[in-house]
Write a protein that holds these residues in place. Structure first.
Motif, short mmCIF file in Angstrom:
data_model
loop_
_atom_site.label_atom_id
_atom_site.label_comp_id
_atom_site.label_asym_id
_atom_site.label_seq_id
_atom_site.Cartn_x
_atom_site.Cartn_y
_atom_site.Cartn_z
N VAL A 130 0.86 -1.19 0.00
CA VAL A 130 0.00 0.00 0.00
C VAL A 130 0.89 1.24 0.00
N CYS A 180 0.50 -3.27 -6.14
CA CYS A 180 0.75 -2.04 -5.40
C CYS A 180 -0.42 -1.09 -5.60
N ALA A 181 -0.93 -0.57 -4.47
CA ALA A 181 -2.07 0.35 -4.51
C ALA A 181 -1.65 1.69 -3.91
N PRO A 182 -1.59 2.81 -4.64
CA PRO A 182 -1.85 2.86 -6.08
C PRO A 182 -0.60 2.69 -6.93
N CYS A 223 0.06 -2.35 -10.65
CA CYS A 223 -0.50 -1.22 -9.90
C CYS A 223 -2.02 -1.26 -10.00
N VAL A 224 -2.66 -1.08 -8.84
CA VAL A 224 -4.13 -1.09 -8.83
C VAL A 224 -4.63 0.26 -8.31
N ILE A 261 -6.37 1.89 -6.25
CA ILE A 261 -7.10 2.01 -4.99
C ILE A 261 -6.31 2.97 -4.12
N LEU A 320 -9.28 -2.00 -0.06
CA LEU A 320 -8.00 -2.71 -0.02
C LEU A 320 -8.19 -4.11 0.53
#
Ligand code: AMP
Ligand code: GLY
Length: 423
Positions: A6, A30-32, A43-44, A46, A54
């Motif tokens: 995160v 990995c967010a974001p 990469c997402v 969120i 999450l």
């Protein structure tokens, strides 16, 4: 193993850069994330504070371990939410995160457990704070109690500056409710050191030391930033000081946390001042430092995953001691023109494809990928990092590398590691 990280800064890039080399890591989300992380992880989109999203993502994707980079989600209790449903997570719950989330709570904690720190007073009423400013010594330090994105500390040279700080923090509420109460504390003199211990609450392992450069301009002048560069090891951190830090800081903190019934699994980051009376804690953070992580992690020569996993599981005692390279590392932050004030984003970063990456890496902080190009999206854009047998060579190589990278308005300090090199 499937890992979710995160965050989306240089620190998270460095963590992921190490993680993908650990045996057993099958996939990293990995967010974001950011433009550089995208080449190592999925990469997402969120946001870091969207705890429910999450958690939902981590469950659907069968994530085995979640690692939280920034403090805000930890203070909000993300780790408690994950642990409630038996999901492994690296980072303390909201009660332990008060060490970063509330300066007053932390000052009282330090007082109770005899952890060396600056003398202080706390206030929740601006008129009482102002009355105290009439009789205290200057310089003095005014701090918002809560999280203020690293901007809630004012080292006030005189009464007028301290009064302005009280006005802005408590009356104008520039940091919102984080400024409902404040700490006014003694201004300590000396050299700053960043000390890190990974802990599961019982056992702790100290990481190599680092020093960062918080001021925007050369000679440690100008406004404070998130950090304009860092180096590791910090030459002033002698073996005697390591022992003192363990005995006077980390051991009593862990003892105090246990006595308060707080379970802490993550990183304890003590920002310290080396004063004439020894090390004193300026503040605690409950996460890895940024940009300190960018110079500490390249020196890790054993895998990162077991360290995180044993911490999250609470069995750090059974971990084989991590190994560190004796090499020195330097990270130079390339920032957007105007940072830490108003700056522009959307500048195309050029030269990244030509960089020589032998014992060096360009960690991305504020970047995104757009039409196959890397563009700036934050104040601190890149952390150009190099390591070598000695600090001087590492510094020289980091600067030659930085020279090959450009974006409109880019600036960086030319004197990262100067303190260590001039000793
Ligand atoms: P922070 O952004 O909360 O990490 O703190 C900002 C900076 O303020 C620290 O890195 C120190 O340089 C400075 N600072 C905080 N507390 C004190 C203190 N008691 N005496 C002198 N400087 C301090
Ligand atoms: N570099 C200092 C911090 O991460 O707070």
């Amino acid at each position: 193993m499937r890992i979710l990280v995160v965050g989306g800064g240089g620190r998270e890039h460095a963590l992921i850069w190490q993680l993908v080399r650990s045996p057993g890591v099958e996939k990293v989300f990995c967010a974001p994330g950011n433009g550089g992380i995208a080449s190592l992880a999925e990469c997402v989109p969120i946001e870091i504070n969207a705890t429910a999203a999450l958690l939902d993502f981590a469950r659907k994707q069968q994530v085995d371990l979640t690692l939280v980079g920034p403090e805000a989600p930890l203070v909000d209790g993300i780790a408690d939410c994950f642990r409630e449903v038996n999901m492994l997570i690296f980072g303390p719950g909201s009660s332990g995160s008060r060490l970063e989330g509330s300066k007053i709570w932390t000052k009282r904690f330090m007082e109770k457990y005899n952890i060396p720190s600056a003398a202080f007073m706390d206030f929740n009423d601006p008129s009482q704070a102002l009355a105290y400013l009439e009789k205290t010594n200057y310089p003095t330090v005014v701090k918002a109690d809560g999280l203020a994105a690293g901007k809630g500390v004012v080292v006030a040279e005189d009464r007028a500056a301290a009064q302005r700080a009280v006005q802005e923090i408590m009356v104008d509420k520039v940091f919102g409710r984080a400024g409902d109460s404040i700490v006014v504390e003694e201004c300590l003199q000396g050299e700053e050191l960043s000390l890190f211990a990974i802990t599961d609450g019982d056992t702790f392992i100290m990481l190599p030391s680092a020093q960062d450069h918080k001021a925007a301009y050369e000679g440690d002048r100008g406004p404070n930033t998130g950090g304009m560069g860092a180096y590791s090891p910090a030459g002033i951190f002698t073996p005697e000081l390591v022992e003192a830090a363990e005995k006077n800081i980390f051991m009593p903190v862990l003892k105090g946390l246990r006595q308060e019934g707080i379970e802490f699994r993550g990183v304890l980051f003590a920002g310290c001042m080396l004063t004439r009376e020894g090390l004193k804690v300026l503040e605690f953070n409950v996460r890895f430092g940024d940009p300190e992580t960018q110079v500490i992690l390249p020196r890790l020569s054993s895998p990162l995953l077991p360290l995180l996993l044993h911490t999250a599981r609470g069995d750090l005692a059974s971990l084989e001691t991590p190994r560190w390279s004796p090499e020195a590392a330097v990270c130079v932050v390339m920032a957007a023109g105007g940072y830490p004030g108003i700056y522009e984003t959307g500048k195309v970063v050029q030269g990244l494809e030509n960089v020589q990456l032998e014992k060096a890496v360009v960690f991305h902080a504020g970047t995104t990928k757009k039409d196959n190009r890397i563009v700036s999206s934050g104040g601190r854009v890149l952390g150009v990092t190099a390591w070598d047998a000695d600090l001087k060579t590492a510094q020289k190589r980091a600067y030659s590398l930085a020279e090959t990278i450009q974006f409109e308005g880019a600036y960086y300090r030319r004197d990262i590691a100067h303190r260590a090199l001039s000793r």
